[in-house]
Structure formats: structure tokens, C-alpha cells
Design a protein around this motif. Sequence first.
Motif, PDB file in Angstrom:
ATOM      1  N   VAL A   1       0.830  -1.205   0.000  1.00  0.00           N
ATOM      2  CA  VAL A   1       0.000   0.000   0.000  1.00  0.00           C
ATOM      3  C   VAL A   1       0.866   1.258   0.000  1.00  0.00           C
ATOM      4  N   ILE A   2       1.950   1.206   0.788  1.00  0.00           N
ATOM      5  CA  ILE A   2       2.790   2.393   0.907  1.00  0.00           C
ATOM      6  C   ILE A   2       3.544   2.665  -0.394  1.00  0.00           C
ATOM      7  N   ARG A   3       3.969   1.572  -1.089  1.00  0.00           N
ATOM      8  CA  ARG A   3       4.807   1.776  -2.276  1.00  0.00           C
ATOM      9  C   ARG A   3       3.997   1.996  -3.547  1.00  0.00           C
ATOM     10  N   ASP A   4       2.772   1.497  -3.568  1.00  0.00           N
ATOM     11  CA  ASP A   4       1.981   1.590  -4.795  1.00  0.00           C
ATOM     12  C   ASP A   4       1.250   2.936  -4.827  1.00  0.00           C
ATOM     13  N   LYS A   5       1.601   3.748  -5.828  1.00  0.00           N
ATOM     14  CA  LYS A   5       1.037   5.093  -5.924  1.00  0.00           C
ATOM     15  C   LYS A   5      -0.477   5.058  -6.030  1.00  0.00           C
ATOM     16  N   ARG A   6      -0.970   4.142  -6.879  1.00  0.00           N
ATOM     17  CA  ARG A   6      -2.406   4.063  -7.094  1.00  0.00           C
ATOM     18  C   ARG A   6      -3.126   3.702  -5.810  1.00  0.00           C
ATOM     19  N   ALA A   7      -2.566   2.717  -5.088  1.00  0.00           N
ATOM     20  CA  ALA A   7      -3.201   2.267  -3.854  1.00  0.00           C
ATOM     21  C   ALA A   7      -3.241   3.402  -2.836  1.00  0.00           C
ATOM     22  N   ARG A   8      -2.109   4.138  -2.757  1.00  0.00           N
ATOM     23  CA  ARG A   8      -2.049   5.242  -1.808  1.00  0.00           C
ATOM     24  C   ARG A   8      -3.135   6.272  -2.108  1.00  0.00           C
ATOM     25  N   PHE A   9      -3.247   6.609  -3.385  1.00  0.00           N
ATOM     26  CA  PHE A   9      -4.235   7.594  -3.804  1.00  0.00           C
ATOM     27  C   PHE A   9      -5.636   7.103  -3.474  1.00  0.00           C
ATOM     28  N   PHE A  10      -5.876   5.840  -3.815  1.00  0.00           N
ATOM     29  CA  PHE A  10      -7.206   5.271  -3.671  1.00  0.00           C
ATOM     30  C   PHE A  10      -7.649   5.250  -2.214  1.00  0.00           C
ATOM     31  N   LEU A  11      -6.691   5.145  -1.312  1.00  0.00           N
ATOM     32  CA  LEU A  11      -7.048   5.025   0.098  1.00  0.00           C
ATOM     33  C   LEU A  11      -7.524   6.332   0.695  1.00  0.00           C
ATOM     34  N   PHE A  12      -6.844   7.419   0.318  1.00  0.00           N
ATOM     35  CA  PHE A  12      -7.106   8.642   1.075  1.00  0.00           C
ATOM     36  C   PHE A  12      -7.734   9.774   0.268  1.00  0.00           C
ATOM     37  N   ALA A  13      -7.510   9.807  -1.039  1.00  0.00           N
ATOM     38  CA  ALA A  13      -8.086  10.912  -1.804  1.00  0.00           C
ATOM     39  C   ALA A  13      -9.607  10.795  -1.956  1.00  0.00           C
ATOM     40  N   PRO A  14     -10.143   9.654  -2.420  1.00  0.00           N
ATOM     41  CA  PRO A  14     -11.593   9.609  -2.621  1.00  0.00           C
ATOM     42  C   PRO A  14     -12.408   9.934  -1.372  1.00  0.00           C
ATOM     43  N   PRO A  15     -12.023   9.450  -0.187  1.00  0.00           N
ATOM     44  CA  PRO A  15     -12.848   9.786   0.976  1.00  0.00           C
ATOM     45  C   PRO A  15     -12.969  11.294   1.176  1.00  0.00           C
ATOM     46  N   VAL A  16     -11.823  11.979   1.072  1.00  0.00           N
ATOM     47  CA  VAL A  16     -11.853  13.416   1.326  1.00  0.00           C
ATOM     48  C   VAL A  16     -12.632  14.139   0.220  1.00  0.00           C
ATOM     49  N   ILE A  17     -12.306  13.809  -1.037  1.00  0.00           N
ATOM     50  CA  ILE A  17     -12.974  14.485  -2.156  1.00  0.00           C
ATOM     51  C   ILE A  17     -14.479  14.241  -2.104  1.00  0.00           C
ATOM     52  N   GLN A  18     -14.845  12.983  -1.907  1.00  0.00           N
ATOM     53  CA  GLN A  18     -16.276  12.674  -1.957  1.00  0.00           C
ATOM     54  C   GLN A  18     -17.033  13.287  -0.784  1.00  0.00           C
ATOM     55  N   THR A  19     -16.388  13.353   0.365  1.00  0.00           N
ATOM     56  CA  THR A  19     -17.061  13.990   1.500  1.00  0.00           C
ATOM     57  C   THR A  19     -17.361  15.448   1.153  1.00  0.00           C
ATOM     58  N   LEU A  20     -16.368  16.116   0.571  1.00  0.00           N
ATOM     59  CA  LEU A  20     -16.574  17.514   0.208  1.00  0.00           C
ATOM     60  C   LEU A  20     -17.659  17.640  -0.853  1.00  0.00           C
ATOM     61  N   VAL A  21     -17.597  16.776  -1.875  1.00  0.00           N
ATOM     62  CA  VAL A  21     -18.574  16.849  -2.960  1.00  0.00           C
ATOM     63  C   VAL A  21     -19.984  16.634  -2.418  1.00  0.00           C
ATOM     64  N   PHE A  22     -20.137  15.579  -1.627  1.00  0.00           N
ATOM     65  CA  PHE A  22     -21.474  15.305  -1.119  1.00  0.00           C
ATOM     66  C   PHE A  22     -21.931  16.390  -0.163  1.00  0.00           C
ATOM     67  N   GLY A  23     -20.978  16.852   0.625  1.00  0.00           N
ATOM     68  CA  GLY A  23     -21.329  17.877   1.596  1.00  0.00           C
ATOM     69  C   GLY A  23     -21.886  19.123   0.921  1.00  0.00           C
ATOM     70  N   TYR A  24     -21.277  19.493  -0.195  1.00  0.00           N
ATOM     71  CA  TYR A  24     -21.700  20.737  -0.838  1.00  0.00           C
ATOM     72  C   TYR A  24     -22.778  20.535  -1.889  1.00  0.00           C
ATOM     73  N   ALA A  25     -22.664  19.479  -2.658  1.00  0.00           N
ATOM     74  CA  ALA A  25     -23.512  19.362  -3.842  1.00  0.00           C
ATOM     75  C   ALA A  25     -24.749  18.512  -3.614  1.00  0.00           C
ATOM     76  N   ALA A  26     -24.600  17.430  -2.880  1.00  0.00           N
ATOM     77  CA  ALA A  26     -25.743  16.539  -2.718  1.00  0.00           C
ATOM     78  C   ALA A  26     -26.684  17.138  -1.690  1.00  0.00           C
ATOM     79  N   THR A  27     -27.733  17.696  -2.170  1.00  0.00           N
ATOM     80  CA  THR A  27     -28.690  18.292  -1.262  1.00  0.00           C
ATOM     81  C   THR A  27     -30.078  18.101  -1.830  1.00  0.00           C
TER      82      THR A  27
END
Lengths: 376, 323
Positions: free
Chosen positions: A16-42
Motif C-alpha cells: 500500500v505504501i509503495r503503490d502510488k495508485r493504492a495510496r491515492f485510492f485510500l485517502f483521496a476519494p474519501p476526502v474528495i467525496q465527502t466535500l462533494v457530497f457535503g456541498y452538492a448533494a442536497t
Amino acid sequence: MLGRLRQMLIKEFLHVIRDKRARFFLFAPPVIQTLVFGYAATLEIKHVPVAIVDYDNSQVSRDLVSRFQASRYFEVRRLADRREIPDLIDRDQVIMALQINSGFARDLRKGETAHLQVIVDASNSNTALVGLGYVNQVAQGFARQYRIEALNRQAPGVAASLPEIVVERRPWYNPDMTSQWFFVPGVIGNLVLVIVVTLTAFAVVREREIGTLEQIMVTPIRRTEFILGKTIPFFLIGLLDTALISLAGTLWFRVPLTGSLLVLTAGTVCFILCMLGVGLFISTVSATQQQAMVTSFFFIMPAVIFSGFGSPISSMPLLLQRLTYLNPLRYQEVVLRSVYLKGVGFDVLWPQMAAMALIAVVMLTVSVLRFRKSLE
Amino acid sequence: MSGSENAIELNGLTKSFPGVRAVDGLSFAVRRGEIFGLVGPDGAGKTTTMRMLAGVLAPDEGSATVAGFDLARDAERAKHRISYMPQRFGLYEELTVDENIRFYADLFGVPRREREERSAELLKAAGMAEFRSRLAGKLSGGMKQKLGLVCALIHTPEVMLLDEPTNGVDPVSRRDFWRILYTLLDQGVTILTTTAYLDEAERCHRVALLHEGRMLFCDTPANLKASLPGAVLSIVCADPRPVRDLLAGTEGISTVMIVGDGLHLVVRDPQRMIPELRSRIAAAGLSCDAIEQVAPSIEDLFVEAVQGDWGDNGHERDRGGER
């Protein structure tokens, strides 16, 4: 036993630490999606663009128009000619058009029914329905005011004695009815579902694809050790992501965590175990990562739609409502929202947790049993 | 290991997959300290046999013993003594050479000191001592396979199962690879290998020819060559295809096969055949250089066994029992 399991875990984390894709997949989508849903999904609908044609052009009709203009629900655009309406609706410039015909004020004065025509773009039936509701609210408010004034003109003071029912709104758990309070806790369930299911399925299928699965199976490692080595990391990642999104929801969107962290964690543990079971199951029916992706997709879409995350389960057809009992996310959404907003505890939520625990046991057992066969 | 002199024994081992009997009543034995080659075309059942012996695939019928353990009962215990190396050894590309070795060492429960010593020794033999901290994904194909061999040997196995281990490996790495195998043989390790390179098969103590899940022959390469009925003629020619088409099916020639510089024929009477071949080739307006008798190779044997007359009565010659 512990040496082998420990080595499986070290290997998994190094990956997980060495694979760039895995690293991205773990932490970027949660943050991005929380923001997206928080602002847009209403579900709230504000600033509905509406066109108004006033052919009456009387004092009364102008009062009515100004009521619409004053409402925060509408963005009013005045038209001189109703023939402009179709074009505006086609181009999504407005989604509603009100037409006040000449004689509107005269009819009211004579005590007759006056008509207000509403054209609505119902291609989005939900917005149409809500928009119509707002129009109705404004029109009824105006009519009531008109009646009171008319009565007062005939017999001053009579209007004050008319019986009335006033709706006193007391929105519990979310006094301002902020839709973020509803969506952000729900997003936690969705994201953990997507992340844990796909990561688990991919991690096992990947080993199959690169040949390490067979290599590991010729070592004295036990099936349970391998499966634990493959699932513990994603269990921890699921918990970590839950914490991350909860933190974002609390700090950024100020969603209050009313209930106990212990209850929330207990529900999340049951839920992640279900998702590990599903992920492992997908890995046993997929030979390649592509197959795993398609299979995950077939699980994720319906799981989210039939969870009550967006549209309420109670408005689904009865058969589908029954099927949602098989969906772990359905229970987790209840746990998340109830703990967050209502602050309830185990005494209320135990049926949800028991259901998830049961699904987890069944899914994990089936997957572990299938796992052996899938090696051949 | 038990007192038996055989490190591997197969008794009627059978495995079917939907629509195909991959391994069909296979029986043979590999003596301790022997290097034994399984040769056969694709689909002969070599890999299936290896996977069953490695304990990852359960046979439908029959039994097998590896390192003294009956696989039906004791596969898990046997795994400590076995090393299995498939065509592509499963390495983690995002882990370093050392981390891969460590991973497999720990799965086998190799103590730390032993691991350090053995991996240093093996890496040196493989010519990879300076690549310990390189990511496995950054190694060349030959290096990867040598790293696989190091990982497969880290637990000091008694029996090695190699499935086309040098397939697609560069010549230098192949040489390192075989040098390591010979060192292992000196240490008393038993090696069962499948190979697509017939020159490699000739390095084995004994060879079994596999075809459609059954064993055709099993003997030392020298005995097998000696038992070939007839002799092998080599025809050196620039364009072998028309010559092959001309000669195929001729009375007295049982097989015609294209090789590197021309053709190999298996014939009954080489001395009578040489002048006859010259005149036939000349009469057809084709040309060739030398025609001479050569020592048969395993490849000649194999093609003859599968395509020629020899295979028809082959089972009489099956000396593979050794049970």
C-alpha cells in the motif's frame, strides 16, 4: 503462525505504501467525496428560476408577483409575452412559468375563483414537485392575506376572530434541516463500502494474476492465515477512513456527533466485516482484476441505491423493500445517522448490528469455503 | 524422510478438467538425489502433475508420496520439504529482492540467522549479491527467475519441483540457474523438472516422455537413445520445407522434422537411405548439402515417439515403473 501472519501484514502494508495508485485510492476519494457530497448533494431546492407573465397588470397581480420576488425560493424573471416561455424552458433558463391572465383582480374582487396558471418543466419530476409546492405556499399565503383584508374592509375586526390552525415546526435532531447533516454521515457508509470491497477483491485477485497466490499456497501457510493477512489491513483501512471522514464531517461541515463513539465504532466494525466478506467473495469468482472491477460494480451500485442513502426505502416497491434487508449498507446508514444526529445507543440499534453481524458471518464463511475451490 | 530410496512416487495419479483428462493414470518414481526430467508437448499434463505434487491441486484418483509424505494425508507437512517453482515464480514487484526473500523465508518459518546466511550464499551463486535492495519489478526476466529460485530454496527443501523454470530466460541466467541446480544435487536434493528445452532434458539422470497425460517412455537419456529403432539422419539444406514435403511418408522414413540447419529423419537403414535420398532430392530439382548419420537427441526421440512408428508399441518399452 504469528510469524507468517505478521509477514503477510508487513507485505500488505509495504504494498500500500509503495503503490502510488493504492495510496491515492485510500485517502483521496474519501476526502474528495465527502466535500462533494457535503456541498452538492442536497435535497433542498433553492433559487428556482421562474418566469412570470402578468397580463392583468393590476395592483393585486403586482402584489402577487412581488411576493414571489421576495421569496428566497425563487429567482423571478418577468416576461412581456407568454410565447417566450417554451424557449426559456427548453434552454433550461427557467423551470417554471407563471401566467396571470387579465381579469385576475376583477375575479377576486367579485369573490370568484381566480386562476393562476403554472407551467412546470417536469422532466425532473422531483424539482417540479417541490417547485409546485413552493408556488402553492406563496399563492395560499397571498390568498389568505387577501381574504383577511377583504373581510376587514366589510366589517373591521371580524378577521381577527376567524379560527386558524398554525403549524408549529419543531424539527428534531436537525433544527435548521441542513441537508449536509443528513448526507455527510451517510457518505461514510458509502465510501467505506466502495473502498473495502474493491480493495479486498483486488488484493486477492491481483495475487492470483501475478502468480503469488499459487506460490503462497505451496508454502505451509494456512488458509486462515492467508485470509487474515489479506483482510486485517483492509479492516484497519476501513476504520481509518471512517475516522477520517467523520473528522472531516465534524470539523468542516459541523455535523454534530451526538451519540457515543463506541456505538458508532461497533456498527462500523460489523459493517466492515460484511464488506470484507463481500470483497473476498468477489475475489473467489473473479480471475482477473477487470472481472473483479465489473463484479464489484454490480454489487456497489444496487447496494448504494437500495440503502436509503438518497431516496427513502419506504417509497420503494414492497418487493424491493424486502430485498433491502439483505443489504448491509441499509443497516449501516441507520446506525450512522442515528448515532450522529439522534444520539441513540445499543438499546435502539442492536437489531441493525445483529443483522450486519449475521450477514458478516454468512458472507465470510461462504467466501472462505469458496476460496479453497477457487485455487484450482 | 522415511527409509524409502524414492523421494517422489506416483501411483496411478489422475486428474480431469471439464472435457479433458489432463493426467491419466501416471505412475513413476524419482530416486533420492536424482534429477528427473518430464518432457512433453503443451497439454501433455506436465504442469498439472507438478501442481498435484506441490499439494495445490487434489488428484481425482491415485496417490503420490513426496519426501516420504503421502500427499492425501500429509500435504501440509510435505510442504516444508518441497520447493515448487512454476514457469513464472510469484514475486512481489513492489517489494525489494531482500523483502521478497524475507517474505518466503518467514512463510516457511526459517530462523533469521539461517535466512541471512542462506540468502547471502544463494544470491552470490545467482550473481545477484549487489541487487539486494532493488525492487523486484526493476529486475530483468532472467534475474526475476533467479530471485524466484532463491526464494524457492530459502527453506532448504529436500525435493524441488521445477515447472519449465528456464522458459524464456536468457542464456547467461540459464547457466547460473543450472549451476545452482547441480550444487543442489551434490547436496542430495532431489529435482523433478519439466522442460521445453530438450538440451536441458539431456542433462537429467532420467527422463520421462509425457503425451496426453500418459507416460510413453522413461529411462536414462543414453538408454532411450540406444533403444531408438533405426538411426537419425541429418540433412543440411538452406530451404528445408519443400524437402520435408517431398520426403514425408516415404517408405523407410518414420519421421521428418525441421531443425535449426535443415532436417532430421528417423530411418530404418541409414546406409542404404543416404544415396537414395540424394538422388530423390536432386530429381525433384531441390538442393541440399551434407547428409549424414548423427547421434539421436531427446528431441528426435520425442518426435519419433509421438509421431513415428515407435510410439505404437511404445508401452512395451515403458520401463518407467521403478516401483
